[in-house]
Write a protein that holds these residues in place. Sequence first.
Motif, mmCIF file in Angstrom:
data_model
loop_
_atom_site.group_PDB
_atom_site.id
_atom_site.type_symbol
_atom_site.label_atom_id
_atom_site.label_comp_id
_atom_site.label_asym_id
_atom_site.label_seq_id
_atom_site.Cartn_x
_atom_site.Cartn_y
_atom_site.Cartn_z
ATOM 1 N N GLY A 106 0.808 -1.172 0.058
ATOM 2 C CA GLY A 106 0.095 0.110 0.053
ATOM 3 C C GLY A 106 0.830 1.285 0.185
ATOM 4 N N ALA A 107 0.173 2.252 0.043
ATOM 5 C CA ALA A 107 0.751 3.803 -0.025
ATOM 6 C C ALA A 107 1.486 3.881 1.208
ATOM 7 C CB ALA A 107 -0.100 4.758 -0.622
ATOM 8 N N PRO A 108 2.311 4.781 1.191
ATOM 9 C CA PRO A 108 3.137 4.942 2.654
ATOM 10 C C PRO A 108 2.098 6.003 3.388
ATOM 11 C CG PRO A 108 3.887 6.395 1.011
ATOM 12 C CD PRO A 108 3.190 5.457 0.206
ATOM 13 N N VAL A 109 2.524 5.874 4.876
ATOM 14 C CA VAL A 109 1.881 6.582 5.839
ATOM 15 C C VAL A 109 2.528 7.988 6.025
ATOM 16 C CG1 VAL A 109 1.048 6.786 8.102
ATOM 17 C CG2 VAL A 109 1.009 4.646 6.984
ATOM 18 N N ALA A 110 1.830 8.856 5.831
ATOM 19 C CA ALA A 110 2.574 10.379 6.102
ATOM 20 C C ALA A 110 2.396 10.678 7.561
ATOM 21 C CB ALA A 110 1.802 11.438 5.320
ATOM 22 N N VAL A 111 3.494 11.493 8.106
ATOM 23 C CA VAL A 111 3.863 12.139 9.381
ATOM 24 C C VAL A 111 3.994 13.485 9.381
ATOM 25 C CG1 VAL A 111 4.778 11.725 11.809
ATOM 26 C CG2 VAL A 111 4.440 9.910 10.402
ATOM 27 N N LEU A 112 2.926 14.092 9.926
ATOM 28 C CA LEU A 112 3.023 15.641 9.632
ATOM 29 C C LEU A 112 3.427 16.239 11.172
ATOM 30 C CD1 LEU A 112 0.030 17.167 7.461
ATOM 31 C CD2 LEU A 112 2.511 16.449 6.998
ATOM 32 N N LEU A 160 8.045 8.406 15.706
ATOM 33 C CA LEU A 160 6.798 7.904 15.105
ATOM 34 C C LEU A 160 7.013 7.081 13.794
ATOM 35 C CD1 LEU A 160 4.060 7.358 15.279
ATOM 36 C CD2 LEU A 160 3.380 9.599 14.650
ATOM 37 N N VAL A 161 7.807 7.739 12.919
ATOM 38 C CA VAL A 161 8.500 7.160 11.592
ATOM 39 C C VAL A 161 8.762 5.747 11.989
ATOM 40 C CG1 VAL A 161 9.778 7.068 9.469
ATOM 41 C CG2 VAL A 161 8.443 8.983 10.194
ATOM 42 N N MET A 162 9.664 5.801 12.780
ATOM 43 C CA MET A 162 10.373 4.453 13.024
ATOM 44 C C MET A 162 9.268 3.620 13.894
ATOM 45 S SD MET A 162 14.381 5.719 14.392
ATOM 46 C CE MET A 162 13.775 6.712 15.774
ATOM 47 N N SER A 163 8.588 3.862 14.823
ATOM 48 C CA SER A 163 7.550 2.979 15.352
ATOM 49 C C SER A 163 6.859 2.478 14.173
ATOM 50 C CB SER A 163 6.769 3.842 16.338
ATOM 51 O OG SER A 163 7.714 4.292 17.383
ATOM 52 N N LEU A 164 6.341 3.266 13.076
ATOM 53 C CA LEU A 164 5.422 2.696 12.046
ATOM 54 C C LEU A 164 6.390 1.810 11.516
ATOM 55 C CD1 LEU A 164 3.654 6.069 11.007
ATOM 56 C CD2 LEU A 164 2.665 3.972 11.956
ATOM 57 N N GLY A 165 7.577 1.880 11.224
ATOM 58 C CA GLY A 165 8.383 0.759 10.460
ATOM 59 C C GLY A 165 8.553 -0.561 11.056
ATOM 60 N N ALA A 166 8.700 -0.112 12.453
ATOM 61 C CA ALA A 166 8.849 -1.502 13.327
ATOM 62 C C ALA A 166 7.455 -2.170 13.150
ATOM 63 C CB ALA A 166 9.300 -0.909 14.838
ATOM 64 N N CYS A 167 6.317 -1.504 13.126
ATOM 65 C CA CYS A 167 5.114 -2.193 12.997
ATOM 66 C C CYS A 167 4.729 -2.796 11.542
ATOM 67 C CB CYS A 167 3.892 -1.358 13.462
ATOM 68 S SG CYS A 167 4.075 -0.963 15.228
ATOM 69 N N LEU A 189 -0.228 8.995 23.195
ATOM 70 C CA LEU A 189 0.958 8.764 23.497
ATOM 71 C C LEU A 189 1.491 8.726 24.811
ATOM 72 C CD1 LEU A 189 2.419 11.787 21.223
ATOM 73 C CD2 LEU A 189 2.426 9.285 20.795
ATOM 74 N N PRO A 190 2.069 7.984 25.465
ATOM 75 C CA PRO A 190 3.224 7.319 24.728
ATOM 76 C C PRO A 190 2.565 5.940 23.844
ATOM 77 C CG PRO A 190 3.261 6.362 26.946
ATOM 78 C CD PRO A 190 2.365 7.711 26.916
ATOM 79 N N LEU A 191 3.195 5.673 22.726
ATOM 80 C CA LEU A 191 2.629 4.563 21.506
ATOM 81 C C LEU A 191 2.510 3.402 22.487
ATOM 82 C CD1 LEU A 191 4.677 5.948 18.609
ATOM 83 C CD2 LEU A 191 2.146 6.212 19.023
ATOM 84 N N ASP A 192 1.413 2.708 21.786
ATOM 85 C CA ASP A 192 1.177 0.973 22.241
ATOM 86 C C ASP A 192 1.376 0.635 20.678
ATOM 87 O OD1 ASP A 192 0.091 -1.327 22.277
ATOM 88 O OD2 ASP A 192 -1.036 -0.786 23.962
ATOM 89 N N PRO A 193 2.373 -0.255 20.397
ATOM 90 C CA PRO A 193 2.455 -0.936 18.998
ATOM 91 C C PRO A 193 1.013 -1.326 18.628
ATOM 92 C CG PRO A 193 4.369 -1.302 20.690
ATOM 93 C CD PRO A 193 3.335 -0.926 21.195
ATOM 94 N N ILE A 194 0.525 -2.361 19.246
ATOM 95 C CA ILE A 194 -0.673 -3.010 19.019
ATOM 96 C C ILE A 194 -2.020 -1.994 18.612
ATOM 97 C CG2 ILE A 194 -2.861 -4.557 19.452
ATOM 98 C CD1 ILE A 194 -0.599 -6.005 21.525
ATOM 99 N N ASP A 195 -2.041 -0.961 19.499
ATOM 100 C CA ASP A 195 -2.868 0.071 19.290
ATOM 101 C C ASP A 195 -2.570 0.939 17.918
ATOM 102 O OD1 ASP A 195 -5.098 1.711 20.165
ATOM 103 O OD2 ASP A 195 -3.924 3.246 20.267
ATOM 104 N N LEU A 196 -1.555 1.022 17.822
ATOM 105 C CA LEU A 196 -0.884 1.810 16.647
ATOM 106 C C LEU A 196 -1.106 1.174 15.298
ATOM 107 C CD1 LEU A 196 0.694 4.509 15.368
ATOM 108 C CD2 LEU A 196 2.636 2.988 15.869
#
Length: 430
Positions: free
Chosen positions: A316-322, A334-341, A411-418
């Motif tokens: 799919g298309a990438p996710v944007a973080v503003l 946040l970008v790294m967290s999304l990448g880890a997920c 925040l703080p991020l929960d990987p499952i929730d994210l």
Amino acid sequence: MPRPGQIVGERFRVLRALGQGGMGAVYEAEQLGLGRRVALKVMHPHIARAPGFSERFQREAQVLARLRHPGSVEVYDYGLDTGFLFLAMELVSGETVDSLLMREGALPVPRAVGLAVQVLEVLEAAHALGIIHRDLKPANLFLEPHPGGERVKVLDFGLAALGGELNVRLTQEGMAVGTPGFMSPEQMRGLPLDGRSDLYSLGCVLYELLTGVPPFPVMASAEMAAAHLYKPVPSFREARPDLSLPERLEAVVMRTLEKLPEARPADATALRQELLAVLADPVVAAPKKRGEGKKTERGAGLVRHEVPVPRPVAGGAPVAVLVSKNQEGAGNTLVMSLGACGFRARVPSAEEPLGEFSALLVIADGPGSLAQARALAARPDSPPVLLCGPADDWDLVTGALEGGLFDFVPLPLDPIDLTRKVSRAQKLKR
């Protein structure tokens, strides 16, 4: 909220955060002196400050301590410490029904109905004490290994039960107590509740256990509330044309999902007896062959309802973080967290069109962040917009959910929730 290492109530040392919800956050803690590990639930400050709530909290905690059932979580202690209202409870191990659904999808009829019957046994004991759960959902049902087979533990009685007139007042003030996808119509309206509200929520859970999908597809909170208030629940065949489910069982489930409480089963005992009668039917009790059904369940051919599996859309298309200039570090995190997920994510340049992204995450930075996120969500070319911010900023949370945004990511991020929220946004974009 407490931090790891902090002592709460002079007797509980916070070890780590376990999760959070609309009413409070849960931590693993050590009870000093006894060395016992407990689940420590602490109320969000905006709830704890509600007039008269501290006194009601103490009264209700005493009632909860009397709820002794193998399927409920034992309450050990409660108190008030420097503004923190807390409840110490039994710490359980296993997995939630939510995790089970993500992994397996629809369950065989005997197992799904058996789990619901176990929950109803707990509700019978709770309702007899005047305790209404108010937040029954797969994430609050815990499967614990047991010599006689899996046993359901009903979680979150500790704070969800503290409702009554408080629940009505908080709802009237815009602080909805509960989870929109599983709330009864009367709970949506902020009306006084009885045990039949819990039966409606359990009906939503049982519907998902049997079909692998919720009664209504994932949507914004306001739309979800409207669906539960006014729309008929799709039949099992509409939701899952590839599955063959007993009509007798469907009739029972649909009665729990009636909009008016008086049209539902009278109480938990009545519903439990109806489900046990269905289980006793030899046709219903025969196990279903999973093979092809499971493949179809996870396949692309099912388009009426999305299967709630929190996975990134492949290719799919990438996710944007503003982010604002002073939030670049948070944006990179946040970008790294999304990448880890498993997501492809980046901070876009000013020239990139929003339509090229599958979801848009805005990190809150001051009072203008909510207005910025709403403006982005209103653009016709915008993908689903999610706002990231502190979970204890209730104005931000409610403003996000009521302002046309797809969801709020605490925040703080929960990987499952994210993962769950962003993957659902991606599917909506598709």
